[in-house]
Scaffold this active site. Structure first.
Site, PDB file in Angstrom:
ATOM      1  CB  CYS A  32      -0.906   0.023   1.231  1.00 53.99           C
ATOM      2  SG  CYS A  32      -2.100  -1.313   1.309  1.00 53.99           S
TER       3      CYS A  32
ATOM      4  CG  ASP B  77     -22.725   9.985 -15.410  1.00 52.74           C
ATOM      5  OD1 ASP B  77     -21.692   9.623 -14.796  1.00 52.74           O
ATOM      6  OD2 ASP B  77     -23.210   9.336 -16.358  1.00 52.74           O
TER       7      ASP B  77
END
Length: 226
Positions: free
Chosen positions: A46, A139
């Site tokens: 990570c 959107d």
């Protein structure tokens, strides 16, 4: 397991982050957005991923993309970890990244979005968050999702390439072929008749001859935005 499908509207969740509390729809605004998750703070893969994401932040910003990360630890832990991530990049070890990181210490979001990796568990036996990538359009609908297991690091250059493809194909009636890169030729959609294609793509359409005699491999130079 609950999760998001392509075309779904992003949930308008509220969350604490390293940049304060957010409402997700307000955070996205009218921009494209990327939400990417991590199994845990202070973990090696990570750290390398977030370091690369921070390096590429200006490229995503240039494309109008808002970035936000998630990990199943507290905001306090995130701030401490951010110092390590910046130091890994060879930068000043400040406690913030160019983008916020969501604190999901109860795994509520990871569960709701279908991000858990059933094969990777922490010391208490709880499933870790997988390496999910969700890309949302202006959107607020999901345009792409990629789910990596916790053991496999992502390629953020590939995620940037995917953004280029999504943004291009949202504006033009084209598709991007295998290994496409920005500036390469693109493919004319199969449902566009020849006459329409010649009008849509004035720079020309090349059709590859095939043994079947079918004219479905049609290429054109990448359209230029005005």
């Amino acid at each position: 397991m609950p999760g998001l499908l392509l075309g779904d509207i992003a949930p308008n969740f509220e969350a604490e982050t390293t940049c304060g509390r957010i409402k997700f729809h307000e955070f996205l605004g009218d921009s494209w957005g990327i939400l990417f998750s991590h199994p845990r703070d202070y973990t090696p893969v990570c750290t390398t991923e977030l370091g690369r994401a921070a390096q590429l932040y200006p490229e995503f910003e240039k494309r109008g993309v808002r970035m936000i990360a998630l990990s199943i630890d507290s905001v306090r832990d995130h701030h401490g970890w951010n110092k390590d991530i910046n130091a890994y990049n060879g930068d000043e070890p400040v406690d913030t990244l160019p983008f916020p990181m969501i604190a999901d210490d109860k795994r509520d979001l990871a569960i709701a979005l279908g991000m858990l990796d059933p094969d990777e568990r922490d010391s208490s036996g709880m499933p870790l968050t997988a390496r999910a990538v969700f890309i949302f359009g202006p959107d607020k609908r999901l345009k792409l999702s990629i789910l990596y297991p916790a053991t496999t690091g992502r390629n953020f250059d590939e995620i940037l390439r995917v953004v280029d493809s999504l943004q291009l194909t949202s504006k033009h009636k084209v598709a991007t072929p295998v290994d496409w890169q920005q500036g390469d030729r693109v493919m004319v959609l199969p449902n566009i008749p020849e006459e329409e294609a010649s009008k849509l793509f004035p720079r020309g359409v090349y059709t590859k001859s095939l043994p079947s005699g079918k004219s479905y491999l049609r290429y054109t130079p990448q359209p230029k935005d005005c």
